[in-house]
Design a protein around this motif. Structure first.
Motif, PDB file in Angstrom:
ATOM      1  N   PRO A 146      -0.918  27.020 -19.027  1.00 39.30           N
ATOM      2  CA  PRO A 146      -0.090  27.190 -17.813  1.00 39.30           C
ATOM      3  C   PRO A 146       0.357  25.871 -17.197  1.00 39.30           C
ATOM      4  O   PRO A 146      -0.363  24.878 -17.211  1.00 39.30           O
ATOM      5  CB  PRO A 146      -1.031  27.928 -16.857  1.00 39.30           C
ATOM      6  CG  PRO A 146      -2.400  27.521 -17.276  1.00 39.30           C
ATOM      7  CD  PRO A 146      -2.341  27.328 -18.771  1.00 39.30           C
ATOM      8  N   ALA A 147       1.554  25.891 -16.655  1.00 37.62           N
ATOM      9  CA  ALA A 147       2.033  24.837 -15.760  1.00 37.62           C
ATOM     10  C   ALA A 147       2.166  25.494 -14.388  1.00 37.62           C
ATOM     11  O   ALA A 147       2.863  26.508 -14.256  1.00 37.62           O
ATOM     12  CB  ALA A 147       3.363  24.295 -16.235  1.00 37.62           C
ATOM     13  N   TRP A 148       1.502  24.943 -13.397  1.00 35.79           N
ATOM     14  CA  TRP A 148       1.412  25.622 -12.091  1.00 35.79           C
ATOM     15  C   TRP A 148       2.580  25.238 -11.199  1.00 35.79           C
ATOM     16  O   TRP A 148       2.955  24.063 -11.106  1.00 35.79           O
ATOM     17  CB  TRP A 148       0.089  25.268 -11.413  1.00 35.79           C
ATOM     18  CG  TRP A 148      -1.064  25.806 -12.188  1.00 35.79           C
ATOM     19  CD1 TRP A 148      -1.788  25.158 -13.142  1.00 35.79           C
ATOM     20  CD2 TRP A 148      -1.577  27.142 -12.131  1.00 35.79           C
ATOM     21  NE1 TRP A 148      -2.731  26.001 -13.685  1.00 35.79           N
ATOM     22  CE2 TRP A 148      -2.629  27.232 -13.078  1.00 35.79           C
ATOM     23  CE3 TRP A 148      -1.254  28.278 -11.376  1.00 35.79           C
ATOM     24  CZ2 TRP A 148      -3.352  28.407 -13.282  1.00 35.79           C
ATOM     25  CZ3 TRP A 148      -1.975  29.441 -11.575  1.00 35.79           C
ATOM     26  CH2 TRP A 148      -3.013  29.494 -12.521  1.00 35.79           C
ATOM     27  N   ILE A 149       3.130  26.257 -10.555  1.00 35.86           N
ATOM     28  CA  ILE A 149       4.177  26.001  -9.551  1.00 35.86           C
ATOM     29  C   ILE A 149       3.447  25.751  -8.239  1.00 35.86           C
ATOM     30  O   ILE A 149       3.063  26.685  -7.532  1.00 35.86           O
ATOM     31  CB  ILE A 149       5.144  27.188  -9.429  1.00 35.86           C
ATOM     32  CG1 ILE A 149       5.741  27.535 -10.790  1.00 35.86           C
ATOM     33  CG2 ILE A 149       6.254  26.871  -8.424  1.00 35.86           C
ATOM     34  CD1 ILE A 149       6.602  28.796 -10.792  1.00 35.86           C
ATOM     35  N   SER A 150       3.249  24.497  -7.920  1.00 34.54           N
ATOM     36  CA  SER A 150       2.423  24.151  -6.764  1.00 34.54           C
ATOM     37  C   SER A 150       3.222  23.988  -5.485  1.00 34.54           C
ATOM     38  O   SER A 150       2.632  23.884  -4.403  1.00 34.54           O
ATOM     39  CB  SER A 150       1.627  22.882  -7.057  1.00 34.54           C
ATOM     40  OG  SER A 150       0.610  23.169  -7.990  1.00 34.54           O
TER      41      SER A 150
END
Lengths: 377, 397
Positions: B232-236
């Motif tokens: 995952p790449a997190w939408i922070s």
């Protein structure tokens, strides 16, 4: 009822004929009215979700010009182009996600702007369907043909739907005339088997809804969105169940589950069903679970969906009394908000309502919303 | 209410080309969808809702194509809605998907779109129709003249030059040559850029994006729905702001944001940074994929995103600050200068950010990228969505 909801704290809409104002002026007027209705200033608004159709408006990226008069300058603005109901869904999601507290949802459509059927025709598949005279009226007529072939008694029930809705519209002060069932059946055929009075006439209009997280706006007039659901059907009419409307079944089931409604017959007090044609109201009544498709005509003929019936449908006349393209369905949410606030028919004060909205050929996109009065705003 | 963490777990792009003659528009959508689903290790049955990214459909000539293409994006029977914010559409659609998951209305959302910008002939003839029919259309106003005015304003404000713009083009084309999906994959020299023909002073052909065809998709997921195999790449952080419509409101004594700067983008970035817990982007951001369809836009975007002070981007480009081996690589993909399928141009920025976070961007990988900023731009240089992607979910999420 669900303990997770979003409030409608302001609402305004206008249906117009022969207004010379620009679309931007109409949008500004309605937005201003909705903010006043909510008792808030524009500075309190976090985001704008608009819903416009480039083709109906006659310009590309229509939200470029509408964002300013809709109150979106220097704010978060998102334009939803698939349906006005989807803009309400987007605003609802933005608040549920915790990202925004107050969101304006605005949509519009001007039948007077140009040839709406010509724009609708260009939504047809360019390879197989474009040579056919396909437009919304033709699609709804094909749906009515299937409906009336599969179900007995629709002709009489469709006329009764028109008679009921126009009577409701007259009672609500809308500028239409009441008609009897005979007049409906004698009106000219505009798309076999649909007659002129069985199809929603078009006008210009704008609607604006102000959404807020619980507690974000102080008001004693809030109406809660308890649940929403939306779903699509396939594109090609021949591939679809135009009578059963499985996608509306899916959408309404999702809305009921989110709202905590176990029985639509027992838990919902009134219904705003998208009557783009008389048949559409009958089909929607069945798809949401109020009855079954074959029993729907009898339900109407018995008066169960009349204003004083067990399950009143389209209390101020619905779309058959006139509606604007694209944005029109969302105005039904504004109308239902007024009912629940006690600003409509007296029996709907504080009640629970279902609004169903559709878009595309024969309602390819369906949305259902459950509304009631929150215990705390 | 609190947002739920949201991650991108699948991405897919087609190879972007001039006309994509080998695939119809629905086939481009299907290719991007299937690639993103395969990347996520998921099937369409695992998807709860679909967000469709389609900017002005006038470019390909089919009104409300979201209706025609429901099956192509696997959305028949599912909740689907279409986002349209012009060139910003791809990022606004990602934000719409984010709200589905963060708001608890879905566990997994497919965000997908495609474009065939040349399908209706010259895109600028279409773009003339985005302007006010009474005051602006007859001026032959286009998106090129729109940005030419911003560029000349920037040059006047900061003594910037056409050479500054040309260096952006050289850097973009060098990066794009490393991107197998880019539409334009050839390096250019500063002289080639300066000698290319003027489209609207000071913009020249090689300062300008192409008209591209192709599809792009991403799968967003809640933390609870993550699969062990997913990266995952997190939408922070997300932010969105927009400028006024009228360009005349951006110049003069009553301006809110100066048209030479990127004030609305700065406002959007501020929102996203706050959510992601970023206080000093110049030190905390590892790479940026910003929507700059013309080279001077990249100059003021770098400043608006807080990577450098106002008016300093040009000299920093000259120093290599924004090169692949510089302090903050800017548009490792080659950016919009090399690829511009308008409906998904902004989503391509996001997808490139995901690849950078994962460390799978191959020849254009920024080493150790853990925080990547991605942006969109649409309308009359008007709509500016921003997304911050991080390797780990941020507490502010």
């Amino acid at each position: 009822m669900s303990d997770r909801w979003v409030n409608i704290v302001g609402a305004a809409y206008g249906r117009h004929d022969h207004r010379n104002d620009s679309l931007e002026e109409l949008i500004y007027e309605t937005t201003t009215e909705a903010l006043a209705d909510a008792g808030i200033e524009l500075e309190q608004v976090d985001a704008l979700v608009s819903a416009g159709s480039d083709q109906i408006d006659g310009r590309a990226i229509t939200s470029m010009l509408s964002t300013g008069p809709a109150g979106g300058d220097l704010k978060d603005e998102t334009n939803i182009a698939s349906a006005s109901a989807h803009a309400l869904a987007m605003g609802w999601l933005m608040i549920l996600s915790g990202q925004r507290d107050v969101v304006l949802v605005t949509s519009w459509g001007r039948a007077s702007e140009g040839e709406v059927p010509a724009a609708e025709h260009l939504t047809a598949d360019p390879f197989y369907d474009r040579d056919l005279p396909l437009e919304d009226l033709v699609a709804m007529a094909m749906q009515a043909q299937v409906h009336r072939t599969q179900v007995d008694g629709v002709d009489a029930a469709a006329a009764a739907v028109v008679e009921k809705n126009l009577a409701n519209a007259v009672a609500a002060g809308r500028p239409v005339e009441a008609v009897g069932a005979d007049a409906v059946r004698e009106s000219p055929v505009v798309g076999t088997p649909l007659r002129e009075l069985e199809v929603s006439p078009r006008c210009d209009g704008v609607v604006c809804i102000v959404l807020a997280a619980p507690g974000a706006v102080s008001t004693d007039r809030a109406v809660a969105i308890r649940g929403m659901g939306w779903a699509s059907d396939r594109y090609r009419l021949a591939d679809r169940d135009l009578v059963g409307l499985p996608h509306l079944q899916t959408a309404s089931k999702a809305a009921f589950e989110r709202a905590g409604i176990s029985s639509v017959k027992d838990d919902v007090d009134f219904f705003e069903l998208h009557d783009y044609s008389a048949d559409a109201e009958l089909l929607a009544a069945a798809a949401i679970g109020l009855t079954d498709v074959k029993s729907a005509p009898g339900l109407v003929l018995e008066g169960a969906t009349a204003a004083d019936g067990r399950w009143p449908v389209n209390l101020t006349g619905g779309s058959l009394a006139g509606d604007f393209p694209f944005g029109g369905p969302l105005a039904r949410v504004a109308e239902a908000t007024a009912y629940i606030r006690g600003e409509g028919p007296s029996k709907t004060n504080g009640s629970t309502g279902l609004v169903q909205m559709s878009a595309g050929f024969a309602g390819q996109f369906q949305t259902a919303v459950v509304l009631d009065r929150p215990e705390e705003a | 209410m609190n947002s739920r963490p949201v991650a991108a777990v699948g991405v897919g792009q087609t190879r972007f080309t001039n006309t994509a003659e080998a695939a119809t528009y629905p086939e481009l959508l299907r290719q991007a969808t299937q690639t993103a689903l395969a990347d996520a290790g998921l099937g369409m049955d695992d998807i709860d809702a679909v967000v469709f990214a389609l900017a002005p459909e006038s470019l390909m000539g089919i009104n409300h194509a979201e209706r025609w293409c429901v099956e192509a994006i696997g959305a028949a029977g599912k909740p689907v809605l279409r986002v349209q914010t012009g060139g910003a559409t791809g990022m606004s659609a990602v934000h719409a998907g984010y709200h589905h998951v963060a708001g608890g209305a879905a566990e997994r959302v497919l965000v997908v779109g495609a474009d065939r910008v040349r399908e209706s002939g010259d895109a600028q003839q279409i773009f003339n129709k985005i302007w006010d029919p009474i005051y602006e259309r007859s001026m032959a106003h286009t998106t090129i003249s729109l940005i030419a005015m911003s560029a000349s304003r920037y040059m006047w404000l900061y003594n910037s030059t056409e050479e500054d713009m040309a260096r952006v083009s050289v850097k973009a084309h060098k990066n794009g040559a490393n991107n197998p999906n880019a539409h334009i994959r050839r390096e250019v020299t500063i002289d080639e850029v300066l000698e290319s023909r003027y489209l609207a002073w000071p913009l020249k052909l090689l300062d300008t994006c192409p008209q591209s065809a192709g599809g792009c998709a991403t799968v967003l997921s809640s933390k609870e729905a993550l699969e062990p195999s997913q990266d995952p790449a997190w939408i922070s952080g997300i932010g969105m702001s927009n400028d006024t419509y009228w360009v005349g409101d951006r110049i003069g004594p009553k301006l809110i944001y100066d048209y030479g700067d990127g004030g609305a983008l700065e406002a959007a970035a501020r929102q996203a940074y706050e959510q992601a817990g970023i206080s000093d982007p110049a030190k905390e951001v590892d790479a940026v994929e910003t929507y700059a369809s013309f080279t001077p836009v990249e100059l003021h975007n770098a400043e608006a995103l807080g990577l450098c002070a106002l008016g300093t981007a040009g000299p920093l480009f000259q120093e290599g600050f924004f090169d692949m081996d510089g302090q903050i690589p800017l548009n490792p993909s080659g950016g919009v200068i090399c690829t511009n399928p308008i409906s998904v141009t902004a989503m391509v920025r996001f997808v490139e950010g995901v690849l950078q976070i994962r460390g799978t961007a191959e020849a254009r990988q920024v080493k150790g990228a853990e925080t990547v900023v991605t942006t969109g731009s649409g309308g009359s240089h008007q709509f500016f969505p921003v997304s911050v992607l991080t390797r780990e979910p941020r507490s502010a999420n």
